[in-house]
Scaffold this active site. Structure first.
Site, PDB file in Angstrom:
ATOM      1  N   ARG A 121       0.853  -1.178   0.000  1.00 60.95           N
ATOM      2  CA  ARG A 121       0.000   0.000   0.000  1.00 60.95           C
ATOM      3  C   ARG A 121       0.892   1.233   0.000  1.00 60.95           C
ATOM      4  O   ARG A 121       1.849   1.297   0.787  1.00 60.95           O
ATOM      5  CB  ARG A 121      -0.895   0.010   1.255  1.00 60.95           C
ATOM      6  CG  ARG A 121      -1.930   1.101   1.242  1.00 60.95           C
ATOM      7  CD  ARG A 121      -2.680   1.224   2.555  1.00 60.95           C
ATOM      8  NE  ARG A 121      -1.943   2.055   3.499  1.00 60.95           N
ATOM      9  CZ  ARG A 121      -2.510   2.551   4.609  1.00 60.95           C
ATOM     10  NH1 ARG A 121      -3.765   2.262   4.907  1.00 60.95           N
ATOM     11  NH2 ARG A 121      -1.798   3.320   5.419  1.00 60.95           N
ATOM     12  N   TYR A 142      -3.130  11.357   5.582  1.00 60.78           N
ATOM     13  CA  TYR A 142      -3.415  10.021   6.105  1.00 60.78           C
ATOM     14  C   TYR A 142      -2.279   9.044   5.797  1.00 60.78           C
ATOM     15  O   TYR A 142      -1.785   8.988   4.664  1.00 60.78           O
ATOM     16  CB  TYR A 142      -4.735   9.453   5.531  1.00 60.78           C
ATOM     17  CG  TYR A 142      -4.766   8.003   5.884  1.00 60.78           C
ATOM     18  CD1 TYR A 142      -4.490   7.010   4.949  1.00 60.78           C
ATOM     19  CD2 TYR A 142      -4.870   7.644   7.226  1.00 60.78           C
ATOM     20  CE1 TYR A 142      -4.389   5.693   5.321  1.00 60.78           C
ATOM     21  CE2 TYR A 142      -4.756   6.328   7.600  1.00 60.78           C
ATOM     22  CZ  TYR A 142      -4.512   5.356   6.654  1.00 60.78           C
ATOM     23  OH  TYR A 142      -4.395   4.061   7.034  1.00 60.78           O
ATOM     24  N   ASP A 171      -5.069   3.812  -0.224  1.00 59.32           N
ATOM     25  CA  ASP A 171      -6.221   4.050   0.649  1.00 59.32           C
ATOM     26  C   ASP A 171      -6.599   5.527   0.591  1.00 59.32           C
ATOM     27  O   ASP A 171      -5.833   6.391   1.023  1.00 59.32           O
ATOM     28  CB  ASP A 171      -5.833   3.665   2.094  1.00 59.32           C
ATOM     29  CG  ASP A 171      -7.046   3.567   3.019  1.00 59.32           C
ATOM     30  OD1 ASP A 171      -6.909   2.956   4.091  1.00 59.32           O
ATOM     31  OD2 ASP A 171      -8.115   4.084   2.651  1.00 59.32           O
ATOM     32  N   HIS A 227      -9.154   6.752   2.027  1.00 60.39           N
ATOM     33  CA  HIS A 227      -9.607   7.028   3.403  1.00 60.39           C
ATOM     34  C   HIS A 227     -10.820   7.951   3.447  1.00 60.39           C
ATOM     35  O   HIS A 227     -10.858   8.918   4.214  1.00 60.39           O
ATOM     36  CB  HIS A 227      -8.456   7.610   4.238  1.00 60.39           C
ATOM     37  CG  HIS A 227      -8.365   6.964   5.595  1.00 60.39           C
ATOM     38  ND1 HIS A 227      -8.803   7.571   6.735  1.00 60.39           N
ATOM     39  CD2 HIS A 227      -7.887   5.767   5.963  1.00 60.39           C
ATOM     40  CE1 HIS A 227      -8.606   6.776   7.772  1.00 60.39           C
ATOM     41  NE2 HIS A 227      -8.048   5.658   7.339  1.00 60.39           N
ATOM     42  N   GLU A 285      -9.000   1.986  -2.058  1.00 61.46           N
ATOM     43  CA  GLU A 285      -9.773   1.651  -0.852  1.00 61.46           C
ATOM     44  C   GLU A 285     -10.494   2.878  -0.313  1.00 61.46           C
ATOM     45  O   GLU A 285      -9.939   3.979  -0.297  1.00 61.46           O
ATOM     46  CB  GLU A 285      -8.815   1.123   0.208  1.00 61.46           C
ATOM     47  CG  GLU A 285      -9.435   0.854   1.552  1.00 61.46           C
ATOM     48  CD  GLU A 285      -8.417   0.414   2.567  1.00 61.46           C
ATOM     49  OE1 GLU A 285      -7.257   0.162   2.199  1.00 61.46           O
ATOM     50  OE2 GLU A 285      -8.783   0.337   3.754  1.00 61.46           O
ATOM     51  N   GLU A 320     -13.971  -1.370   6.131  1.00 59.79           N
ATOM     52  CA  GLU A 320     -13.324  -1.446   7.460  1.00 59.79           C
ATOM     53  C   GLU A 320     -14.143  -0.706   8.512  1.00 59.79           C
ATOM     54  O   GLU A 320     -14.036  -0.989   9.691  1.00 59.79           O
ATOM     55  CB  GLU A 320     -11.908  -0.898   7.414  1.00 59.79           C
ATOM     56  CG  GLU A 320     -11.810   0.579   7.230  1.00 59.79           C
ATOM     57  CD  GLU A 320     -10.376   1.063   7.180  1.00 59.79           C
ATOM     58  OE1 GLU A 320      -9.563   0.497   6.439  1.00 59.79           O
ATOM     59  OE2 GLU A 320     -10.057   2.009   7.922  1.00 59.79           O
ATOM     60  N   ARG A 368     -13.499  -5.265   3.376  1.00 59.28           N
ATOM     61  CA  ARG A 368     -12.394  -4.851   4.244  1.00 59.28           C
ATOM     62  C   ARG A 368     -12.693  -5.045   5.738  1.00 59.28           C
ATOM     63  O   ARG A 368     -11.916  -4.619   6.570  1.00 59.28           O
ATOM     64  CB  ARG A 368     -12.072  -3.388   3.973  1.00 59.28           C
ATOM     65  CG  ARG A 368     -11.344  -3.185   2.665  1.00 59.28           C
ATOM     66  CD  ARG A 368      -9.878  -3.598   2.739  1.00 59.28           C
ATOM     67  NE  ARG A 368      -9.081  -2.661   3.492  1.00 59.28           N
ATOM     68  CZ  ARG A 368      -8.240  -3.007   4.464  1.00 59.28           C
ATOM     69  NH1 ARG A 368      -8.104  -4.268   4.798  1.00 59.28           N
ATOM     70  NH2 ARG A 368      -7.537  -2.093   5.099  1.00 59.28           N
ATOM     71  N   GLU A 428      -4.293  -7.619   5.220  1.00 59.89           N
ATOM     72  CA  GLU A 428      -3.511  -6.413   5.513  1.00 59.89           C
ATOM     73  C   GLU A 428      -2.556  -6.699   6.664  1.00 59.89           C
ATOM     74  O   GLU A 428      -2.938  -7.351   7.653  1.00 59.89           O
ATOM     75  CB  GLU A 428      -4.433  -5.261   5.906  1.00 59.89           C
ATOM     76  CG  GLU A 428      -3.680  -3.992   6.294  1.00 59.89           C
ATOM     77  CD  GLU A 428      -4.585  -2.828   6.609  1.00 59.89           C
ATOM     78  OE1 GLU A 428      -5.786  -3.049   6.826  1.00 59.89           O
ATOM     79  OE2 GLU A 428      -4.113  -1.686   6.645  1.00 59.89           O
ATOM     80  N   TRP A 473     -11.694  12.058   7.931  1.00 60.79           N
ATOM     81  CA  TRP A 473     -10.254  11.816   8.160  1.00 60.79           C
ATOM     82  C   TRP A 473      -9.817  10.581   7.441  1.00 60.79           C
ATOM     83  O   TRP A 473     -10.567   9.598   7.382  1.00 60.79           O
ATOM     84  CB  TRP A 473      -9.960  11.659   9.660  1.00 60.79           C
ATOM     85  CG  TRP A 473      -8.538  11.258   9.884  1.00 60.79           C
ATOM     86  CD1 TRP A 473      -7.414  12.054   9.722  1.00 60.79           C
ATOM     87  CD2 TRP A 473      -8.049   9.961  10.250  1.00 60.79           C
ATOM     88  NE1 TRP A 473      -6.289  11.331   9.980  1.00 60.79           N
ATOM     89  CE2 TRP A 473      -6.632  10.061  10.302  1.00 60.79           C
ATOM     90  CE3 TRP A 473      -8.656   8.739  10.526  1.00 60.79           C
ATOM     91  CZ2 TRP A 473      -5.832   8.953  10.643  1.00 60.79           C
ATOM     92  CZ3 TRP A 473      -7.858   7.648  10.861  1.00 60.79           C
ATOM     93  CH2 TRP A 473      -6.479   7.783  10.915  1.00 60.79           C
TER      94      TRP A 473
HETATM   95  C1  CS2 Z   1      -6.573   2.198   7.547  1.00 59.90           C
HETATM   96  C2  CS2 Z   1      -6.601   2.015   9.035  1.00 59.90           C
HETATM   97  O1  CS2 Z   1      -5.290   0.235   7.472  1.00 59.90           O
HETATM   98  C3  CS2 Z   1      -6.174   0.884   6.892  1.00 59.90           C
HETATM   99  O2  CS2 Z   1      -6.737   0.551   5.853  1.00 59.90           O
HETATM  100  O3  CS2 Z   1      -7.779   2.670   7.018  1.00 59.90           O
HETATM  101  O4  CS2 Z   1      -5.276   1.994   9.469  1.00 59.90           O
HETATM  102  C4  CS2 Z   1      -7.360   3.100   9.798  1.00 59.90           C
HETATM  103  O5  CS2 Z   1      -6.795   4.362   9.501  1.00 59.90           O
HETATM  104  C5  CS2 Z   1      -7.228   2.808  11.274  1.00 59.90           C
HETATM  105  O6  CS2 Z   1      -7.730   1.524  11.523  1.00 59.90           O
HETATM  106  C6  CS2 Z   1      -7.988   3.824  12.108  1.00 59.90           C
HETATM  107  O7  CS2 Z   1      -7.844   3.507  13.458  1.00 59.90           O
HETATM  108 MG    MG Z   2      -8.259   1.740   5.229  1.00 58.61          MG
END
Ligand code: CS2
Ligand code: MG
Length: 405
Positions: free
Chosen positions: A147, A159, A213, A215, A239, A265, A286, A342, A405
């Site tokens: 990534r 991020y 990502d 995000h 992602e 996620e 995810r 991951e 974020w």
């Molecule tokens: C991120 C996460 O790994 C990822 O894909 O989106 O690290 C995310 O930022 C954290 O889980 C937030 O606590």
């Molecule tokens: Mg992520």
């Protein structure tokens, strides 16, 4: 086999974790992860004040019945806090059942479907040169999927980037009484990311799978624009290209780009995917075991996804504890719809508290052959690392508007 105690431990070996320990009348101890980054104490309270007292006396072998008891019995369903608490109970009970059976958990989930569990690593840098060094480090560790996250000129680190020179490890939660704040701008991001992929492809070639990502930060049409602009560099996936609540908005993205899409996620149940999966709006799920109701919850989601040829990509950041990662690996090695795992890599301090049976070598995991989940939680070591209040950052646009974020 009855439950005689359920104990919640919040500790901070490098970062905060919430762990549930369930003990049976024949002395077996099952462990579960209930870590929710930035809201750990909410889940700890949900567990110790509302679930633990009701667990004592229950049949430890009744995994499905216990899952439904806490899912339907609470009346107030779903959400990250509830489903992390239910996940911890579920994983602990699967750990106990596999220990009692004298076999690694994956054997109870159908046994092996593959020889190894492919993982992707995290590379990041404040600029393209630093990112390339980080990609090189991941390749040296044997990852063939990486990534890539990079600082955007004129913006805060952004991020996935450690903004501190010489502090290579990126940890999203920052200790302190209030969240830190970052500024972000879509325009400079959209102009810069294609250059990043062009540079990384030039340096590392076409073989390496590159993931990115977003995000949650783009509007659907901005996400569509990003996808189209990256097609010449064939990313493995983009992602969280937009916020996950409005699943319909992914139709816009899908209409404009063939880049594979990953999302989920921040989801915590199968219901969250009821549009994305049947409409084939994503290619990878995810969700983490820890945030989607445990082994029971995630397997249901993956069985649904498999009908639409959508595969797993279990969330594996450092804020999923080694218990949550171990549970992922037992599902990864056995479920047919596995895609990739991951692996952000916990820091060494974490393993003072969590003794793990899984192993990682040359870009791939093995779940380990210990009976149960394969993780032993050291409570005396945990006591040496007390909870530290920490929050995820709050993101704003340049004009101060709160953004994702
Ligand atoms: C991120 C996460 O790994 C990822 O894909 O989106 O690290 C995310 O930022 C954290 O889980 C937030 O606590
Ligand atoms: Mg992520």
């Amino acid at each position: 086999m009855n439950i005689v105690s359920a104990e919640v431990v919040v500790c901070s070996p490098g970062r905060n974790f919430v762990t549930l320990l369930v003990t049976t009348d024949d002395g077996l101890v099952g462990v579960g992860d209930a870590t929710l980054n930035g809201r750990e104490l909410a889940v700890a309270s949900y567990l110790q004040d509302h679930i633990a007292p009701l667990l004592v006396g229950r049949d430890a072998q009744a995994i499905e019945g216990t899952w439904q008891y806490f899912y339907r019995g609470a009346y107030w369903r779903r959400g990250p806090v509830t489903m992390a608490a239910i996940a911890a109970v579920d994983v602990a009970l699967w750990d106990i059942k596999a220990q009692a059976a004298g076999m690694p958990l994956y054997q109870l989930l159908g046994g092996r479907s593959r020889e190894t569990i492919r993982a992707y690593g995290h590379a990041h840098g404040r600029d393209i040169a630093e990112l390339a060094d980080s990609v090189r480090e991941r390749k040296e560790q044997g990852f063939d999927a990486v990534r890539v996250q990079v600082g955007i000129p004129g913006n805060d680190p952004g991020y996935g980037i450690s903004g501190t020179p010489g502090k290579p490890r990126y940890e999203p939660a920052i200790a302190g009484p209030r969240p830190t704040e970052e500024r972000w701008d879509a325009g400079s991001y959209l102009r810069f990311i294609p250059k990043v992929f062009e540079n990384i492809r030039q340096e590392f070639g076409d073989e390496l799978d590159l993931l990115h990502d977003v995000h949650h930060r783009l509007t659907p049409i901005e996400a569509a624009r990003l996808g189209k602009s990256l097609e010449p560099y064939h990313p493995f996936w983009l992602e969280d290209v937009t916020v996950a609540e409005n699943q319909q908005s992914m139709r816009t993205v899908r209409e404009h780009t063939t880049v594979p899409l990953a999302m989920g996620e921040t989801y915590n149940s199968l219901v969250d995917y009821l549009q994305l999966i049947p409409e084939q709006l994503i290619d990878y799920v995810r969700s983490a075991v820890t945030h989607s109701g445990g082994v029971t919850g995630l397997r249901r989601i993956l069985d649904f996804a498999a009908v639409y040829q959508i595969r797993s990509a279990a969330h594996g950041p450092t804020d999923i504890s080694p218990i949550g990662l171990a549970a992922s690996l037992h599902i990864d090695v056995s479920h047919h719809a596995f895609g990739i795992q991951e692996y952000m890599q916990h820091e060494e301090t974490v393993f003072d508290v969590f003794d793990v049976g899984y192993s990682f070598d040359r870009g791939a995991f093995q779940p380990g052959e210990r009976a149960g989940l394969g993780v032993v939680f050291d409570q005396s070591a945990a006591a040496k690392h007390p909870y530290k209040q920490a929050y995820l950052p709050v993101n704003r646009l340049r004009d101060g508007t709160v953004h994702d974020w």
